[in-house]
Design a protein around this motif. Sequence first.
Motif, PDB file in Angstrom:
ATOM      1  N   ILE A   1       0.827  -1.204   0.000  1.00 22.21           N
ATOM      2  CA  ILE A   1       0.000   0.000   0.000  1.00 22.21           C
ATOM      3  C   ILE A   1       0.860   1.252   0.000  1.00 22.21           C
ATOM      4  O   ILE A   1       0.597   2.215  -0.734  1.00 22.21           O
TER       5      ILE A   1
ATOM      6  N   MET B   1       1.878  -0.555  -5.630  1.00 28.58           N
ATOM      7  CA  MET B   1       0.433  -0.614  -5.473  1.00 28.58           C
ATOM      8  C   MET B   1      -0.224   0.753  -5.643  1.00 28.58           C
ATOM      9  O   MET B   1      -1.379   0.844  -6.053  1.00 28.58           O
TER      10      MET B   1
ATOM     11  N   THR C   1      -0.837   0.938  -9.210  1.00 32.06           N
ATOM     12  CA  THR C   1      -1.895   0.003  -9.587  1.00 32.06           C
ATOM     13  C   THR C   1      -3.270   0.578  -9.261  1.00 32.06           C
ATOM     14  O   THR C   1      -4.190   0.541 -10.095  1.00 32.06           O
ATOM     15  N   ILE C   2      -3.419   1.117  -8.062  1.00 35.79           N
ATOM     16  CA  ILE C   2      -4.696   1.716  -7.654  1.00 35.79           C
ATOM     17  C   ILE C   2      -5.008   2.935  -8.518  1.00 35.79           C
ATOM     18  O   ILE C   2      -6.141   3.132  -8.971  1.00 35.79           O
ATOM     19  N   ASN C   3      -4.003   3.763  -8.762  1.00 34.12           N
ATOM     20  CA  ASN C   3      -4.170   4.953  -9.592  1.00 34.12           C
ATOM     21  C   ASN C   3      -4.689   4.580 -10.982  1.00 34.12           C
ATOM     22  O   ASN C   3      -5.633   5.187 -11.499  1.00 34.12           O
TER      23      ASN C   3
ATOM     24  N   ILE D   1      -8.347   3.300 -10.989  1.00 30.37           N
ATOM     25  CA  ILE D   1      -9.294   4.410 -10.881  1.00 30.37           C
ATOM     26  C   ILE D   1      -9.327   5.212 -12.179  1.00 30.37           C
ATOM     27  O   ILE D   1     -10.387   5.631 -12.650  1.00 30.37           O
TER      28      ILE D   1
END
Length: 352
Positions: free
Chosen positions: A14, A216, A219-221, A224
């Motif tokens: 994270i 990560m 990856t999250i960016n 979204i």
Amino acid sequence: MSLPSPHLTSMDYIFADYDMSLTYFILNGLQLNREYYSCPDDVALRPQAVSRKLWGTYFFFSGFAILVLYLICFIAIATNDLMKTPAYKTMFILGIYDMSSTCVHSIATGVFGYFGITFCDCPRLHFVLGSVGLGSWMGCCITSMTLAVIRITDVCTTLKIRKVFDGHRIYIFIVMFWVYGLYAMFLSKPVTFSPAHMSWFFDPGVGNDPNLYINMAHTINNGIMAFATVIFYGYLAYLALTKPGTSGNFKLSKFQINILLQVFFFCIFHFIGSILYVYMQFVSAPDCLILLSQLCWQFGTGSVCMVYLTLNRSIRKAVAMMILPKILTKVDPGPTLIVMDSRVLEVSQVIN
């Protein structure tokens, strides 16, 4: 697919690892952390040095052309009277991120690919450029998505969220754009270039566990970004088709339909590029998909200047005035018109 290493916790995925960040590199006397970025003594175990002259030539010269054209548009944006509006303030920040991205995804890619320069040939340069490229991309993502929301409120003026961007409130978002981009640049694991694949990867290929380099935050960016691109720009297209103008007697023309199609294809570049770069972190992708992801990164952030020059009336007129100021001293009045592209939905005003 690679499986997570047992010694890595969820918190490691994270939050970016400080020991693998640009900040650590700067505070450590411009020395990379040898635990993660030390090249093997055996040359055979180092990343493969492959010269890709054709693609290197393409990326360098196309990137240089994009940078020149974008710089012209950037000056036009900065000197435009509409800089007082939230949309143009956001476009100004977006221009900085896009131009810095172009220096990495096109110009640096072209040079490294043409000469076959691997991470182990100049690790510090790869590390710094990879940090700049990642920060520029993630900063571009949050800025362009916010701009999409601003343009939605420009079309649908009854939305209460419009007040969030009014006046000095827009500067709160501008600070957010910079904080997010600088976080990704200075406190996140960077990408490094592979000439064998003509693309950028988080794993520098020095023989360590690839899972150590999973980012990560990126990856999250991208997840979204892919989702928001479809939602926001799909909604803009819907508004253009159902409520195309602020006046009740506006009729949708073939020109506006053509623009909507270009919006759709720009969304495709963002969507495919975002998904593929995440896919490449976890799965060994074929060369064609890797190259496609690199092209989508270039088209998604670099070719917006072409959209500005062809579809944005205010920027196009400002650029023309800079180049041919004596010829274009008078502009005939025109009707109010809605112009839409992948980054900006402009409501051109009647000039008296």
